[in-house]
Design a protein around this motif. Structure first.
Motif, PDB file in Angstrom:
ATOM      1  N   THR A 179       0.985  -1.286   0.462  1.00 38.61           N
ATOM      2  CA  THR A 179       0.122  -0.168   0.334  1.00 38.61           C
ATOM      3  C   THR A 179       1.056   1.226   0.036  1.00 38.61           C
ATOM      4  N   ILE A 180       0.546   2.145  -0.534  1.00 36.06           N
ATOM      5  CA  ILE A 180       1.498   3.345  -1.108  1.00 36.06           C
ATOM      6  C   ILE A 180       0.316   4.910  -0.479  1.00 36.06           C
ATOM      7  N   ARG A 181       0.342   5.345  -0.290  1.00 40.02           N
ATOM      8  CA  ARG A 181       0.367   6.174   0.295  1.00 40.02           C
ATOM      9  C   ARG A 181       0.980   7.463   0.702  1.00 40.02           C
ATOM     10  N   GLN A 182      -0.185   8.581  -0.554  1.00 34.38           N
ATOM     11  CA  GLN A 182       0.385   9.797  -1.140  1.00 34.38           C
ATOM     12  C   GLN A 182       0.882  11.276   0.205  1.00 34.38           C
ATOM     13  N   ILE A 183       2.042  11.311  -0.038  1.00 35.67           N
ATOM     14  CA  ILE A 183       2.079  13.150   1.399  1.00 35.67           C
ATOM     15  C   ILE A 183       2.239  13.670   0.818  1.00 35.67           C
ATOM     16  N   GLY A 184       2.060  15.185   0.265  1.00 33.23           N
ATOM     17  CA  GLY A 184       2.452  15.625  -0.467  1.00 33.23           C
ATOM     18  C   GLY A 184       3.316  15.890  -1.787  1.00 33.23           C
ATOM     19  N   LYS A 185       4.103  15.215  -2.315  1.00 28.94           N
ATOM     20  CA  LYS A 185       4.553  14.568  -3.435  1.00 28.94           C
ATOM     21  C   LYS A 185       4.889  13.918  -3.100  1.00 28.94           C
ATOM     22  N   LEU A 186       4.875  12.939  -1.576  1.00 23.25           N
ATOM     23  CA  LEU A 186       5.934  12.002  -1.648  1.00 23.25           C
ATOM     24  C   LEU A 186       5.286  10.589  -1.332  1.00 23.25           C
ATOM     25  N   SER A 187       5.721   9.638  -2.251  1.00 21.36           N
ATOM     26  CA  SER A 187       5.252   8.070  -2.234  1.00 21.36           C
ATOM     27  C   SER A 187       5.398   7.276  -0.698  1.00 21.36           C
ATOM     28  N   VAL A 188       4.764   6.686   0.220  1.00 21.34           N
ATOM     29  CA  VAL A 188       5.467   6.056   1.304  1.00 21.34           C
ATOM     30  C   VAL A 188       4.539   4.881   1.741  1.00 21.34           C
TER      31      VAL A 188
ATOM     32  N   ILE B  72      10.883  17.596  11.556  1.00 21.19           N
ATOM     33  CA  ILE B  72       9.858  18.348  10.516  1.00 21.19           C
ATOM     34  C   ILE B  72      10.099  18.913   9.859  1.00 21.19           C
ATOM     35  N   VAL B  73      11.229  20.092   9.982  1.00 25.73           N
ATOM     36  CA  VAL B  73      12.114  20.136   8.702  1.00 25.73           C
ATOM     37  C   VAL B  73      12.423  19.760   7.801  1.00 25.73           C
ATOM     38  N   ARG B  74      12.877  18.813   8.397  1.00 25.74           N
ATOM     39  CA  ARG B  74      13.550  17.758   7.275  1.00 25.74           C
ATOM     40  C   ARG B  74      12.374  16.995   6.035  1.00 25.74           C
ATOM     41  N   LEU B  75      11.323  16.694   7.064  1.00 25.42           N
ATOM     42  CA  LEU B  75      10.264  15.931   6.626  1.00 25.42           C
ATOM     43  C   LEU B  75       9.547  16.974   4.691  1.00 25.42           C
ATOM     44  N   ARG B  76       9.924  17.839   5.544  1.00 21.64           N
ATOM     45  CA  ARG B  76       8.751  18.695   4.993  1.00 21.64           C
ATOM     46  C   ARG B  76      10.134  19.451   3.612  1.00 21.64           C
ATOM     47  N   GLN B  77      11.203  18.659   3.318  1.00 27.13           N
ATOM     48  CA  GLN B  77      11.794  18.987   2.094  1.00 27.13           C
ATOM     49  C   GLN B  77      11.819  18.077   1.158  1.00 27.13           C
ATOM     50  N   LYS B  78      11.249  16.892   2.412  1.00 24.11           N
ATOM     51  CA  LYS B  78      10.635  15.647   1.178  1.00 24.11           C
ATOM     52  C   LYS B  78       9.278  15.858   0.592  1.00 24.11           C
ATOM     53  N   ILE B  79       8.532  16.899   1.333  1.00 18.48           N
ATOM     54  CA  ILE B  79       6.957  16.550   1.282  1.00 18.48           C
ATOM     55  C   ILE B  79       6.054  17.401   0.636  1.00 18.48           C
ATOM     56  N   GLU B  80       7.132  18.667   1.192  1.00 24.11           N
ATOM     57  CA  GLU B  80       6.082  20.288   0.338  1.00 24.11           C
ATOM     58  C   GLU B  80       6.719  20.196  -0.707  1.00 24.11           C
ATOM     59  N   GLU B  81       6.370  21.028  -1.434  1.00 23.81           N
ATOM     60  CA  GLU B  81       6.131  21.945  -3.002  1.00 23.81           C
ATOM     61  C   GLU B  81       7.363  23.126  -2.829  1.00 23.81           C
ATOM     62  N   ASP B  82       6.937  23.300  -1.710  1.00 24.22           N
ATOM     63  CA  ASP B  82       7.569  24.895  -1.118  1.00 24.22           C
ATOM     64  C   ASP B  82       7.601  24.384   0.714  1.00 24.22           C
ATOM     65  N   PRO B  83       9.087  24.108   1.196  1.00 19.33           N
ATOM     66  CA  PRO B  83       9.235  23.883   1.754  1.00 19.33           C
ATOM     67  C   PRO B  83       9.297  25.326   3.022  1.00 19.33           C
ATOM     68  N   ASN B  84       9.563  26.291   2.263  1.00 15.43           N
ATOM     69  CA  ASN B  84       8.740  28.121   2.934  1.00 15.43           C
ATOM     70  C   ASN B  84       7.446  27.950   3.509  1.00 15.43           C
ATOM     71  N   ASP B  85       6.594  27.246   2.588  1.00 11.58           N
ATOM     72  CA  ASP B  85       5.254  27.799   2.587  1.00 11.58           C
ATOM     73  C   ASP B  85       4.709  26.475   2.815  1.00 11.58           C
ATOM     74  N   PRO B  86       5.082  25.508   3.534  1.00  8.69           N
ATOM     75  CA  PRO B  86       4.078  23.516   3.676  1.00  8.69           C
ATOM     76  C   PRO B  86       2.123  24.238   3.815  1.00  8.69           C
ATOM     77  N   ARG B  87       2.025  23.149   2.849  1.00  6.16           N
ATOM     78  CA  ARG B  87       0.858  23.171   2.800  1.00  6.16           C
ATOM     79  C   ARG B  87      -0.028  21.489   3.289  1.00  6.16           C
ATOM     80  N   THR B  88       0.982  20.783   3.779  1.00  7.31           N
ATOM     81  CA  THR B  88       0.830  19.723   4.222  1.00  7.31           C
ATOM     82  C   THR B  88       1.409  19.002   5.582  1.00  7.31           C
ATOM     83  N   ILE B  89       1.915  19.659   5.719  1.00  4.98           N
ATOM     84  CA  ILE B  89       2.585  18.881   7.262  1.00  4.98           C
ATOM     85  C   ILE B  89       2.850  20.866   8.262  1.00  4.98           C
ATOM     86  N   LEU B  90       1.663  21.392   8.610  1.00  9.05           N
ATOM     87  CA  LEU B  90       1.500  22.548   9.511  1.00  9.05           C
ATOM     88  C   LEU B  90       1.370  22.979  10.670  1.00  9.05           C
ATOM     89  N   THR B  91       2.347  23.888  10.787  1.00  9.25           N
ATOM     90  CA  THR B  91       2.599  24.251  12.355  1.00  9.25           C
ATOM     91  C   THR B  91       2.009  24.447  12.958  1.00  9.25           C
TER      92      THR B  91
END
Length: 230
Positions: A130-139, A199-218
Motif C-alpha cells: 500500500t502506497i500513501r501519497q503525502i504531498g509529493k512523497l509516495s510512502v 519536521i524541517v527535513r520532512l518538509r523538504q521531502k514532502i512539500e512543493e515549497d518547504p518555506n510555505d508548507p501545505r501538508t505539515i502545518l505548524t
C-alpha cells in the motif's frame, strides 16, 4: 510479510528457528549475541524480535530493556531455559510481549508468533504494497520506502516513524510532547527542538515549497498537523 529478528547464541537452534520461520513465509534476520541483536533492532524495522535470555555480551533481558528505553516498539518474545515465575515476570515488566520456556515445540512458537503479529496489527495481506501519497512523497510505511516521481527518497527510521504517527492522526493537531513519547518513548526524551528539526527535513521531502508548507502545518505553541489533500 512480517520482518522477524531472531537472536540466539546456539547455532543449531538459531538455524532451526530461521528455517521454520522462513518456511512460514516470514522475512528473517539473525544475530548470535545480544550486542549484535540490539544493533540490528536499532538500525532496522522489525515486526517481531525473538530473543534468547542467556546470551554472551548482552542478555535478552538487557536487549529488551535497552530497546524499550530507546523507543523501539517491536514486539518481543523471550526464550529461556529457566522456568521460574520471577524470570517470566521480569521479562514482561521489561517490555516483552511473550515468554516461552525451553524446550518448546516449533508449533507452539509459530502459534505465539502469529498471535503477537495479529495483536500488533501486522497483516499478511497486500498492506505491505500500500502506497500513501503525502504531498509529493509516495510512502510505503510497511516496507519503509519512499519515492518522488519514481525516484527513491532516503529517509531515516525516525523520519518514517514521525511521518507515520502524523499520518495516523491526519487532520488532527498533534502535541509535540505526545509525538516525542510515541516515537522515542518515555525513557529517552530528546528536546522539542529535535522534533522541529525532523519536521524541517520532512518538509523538504514532502512539500512543493518547504518555506510555505501545505501538508505539515505548524500549530504555534502546540505542535503539528498533517493535512490530507484529497
Amino acid at each position: 510479510m512480517a520482518n522477524i529478528l531472531v537472536v540466539e547464541d546456539e547455532v543449531l537452534m538459531l538455524q532451526g528457528l530461521k528455517d521454520n520461520l522462513e518456511f512460514e513465509g516470514y522475512n528473517v534476520d539473525t544475530a548470535s549475541n545480544g550486542a549484535d541483536g540490539l544493533k540490528k533492532l536499532l538500525d532496522k524495522h522489525y515486526d517481531l524480535a525473538i530473543l534468547d535470555v542467556m546470551m554472551p555480551e548482552m542478555s535478552g533481558f538487557d536487549v529488551c530493556r535497552t530497546a524499550r528505553s530507546r523507543g523501539i516498539k517491536t514486539a518481543i518474545i523471550l526464550l529461556t531455559a529457566k522456568a521460574e515465575e520471577i524470570d517470566k515476570v521480569l521479562g514482561l515488566e521489561l517490555g516483552a510481549d511473550d515468554y516461552i520456556t525451553k524446550p518448546f515445540s516449533i508449533r507452539e512458537l509459530l502459534a505465539r508468533v502469529r498471535a503477537i503479529l495479529r495483536r500488533a496489527g501486522v497483516s499478511d495481506s497486500n498492506e505491505k504494497h500500500t502506497i500513501r501519497q503525502i504531498g509529493k512523497l509516495s510512502v510505503n510505511f510497511a516496507g519503509y520506502t519512499a519515492t518522488t516521481n519514481g525516484k527513491d527518497v532516503k529517509m531515516s527510521h525516525k523520519e518514517f516513524e514521525i511521518l507515520h504517527y502524523l499520518y495516523n492522526h491526519k487532520n488532527e493537531t498533534v502535541d509535540r510532547d505526545k509525538l516525542l513519547d510515541s516515537v522515542w518513548g518515555d525513557d529517552y526524551q530528546p528536546t522539542s527542538r529535535t522534533i522541529d528539526n525532523f519536521i524541517v527535513r520532512l518538509r523538504q521531502k514532502i512539500e512543493e515549497d518547504p518555506n510555505d508548507p501545505r501538508t505539515i502545518l505548524t500549530v504555534h505553541g502546540i505542535g503539528y498537523k498533517l493535512i490530507e489533500h484529497l
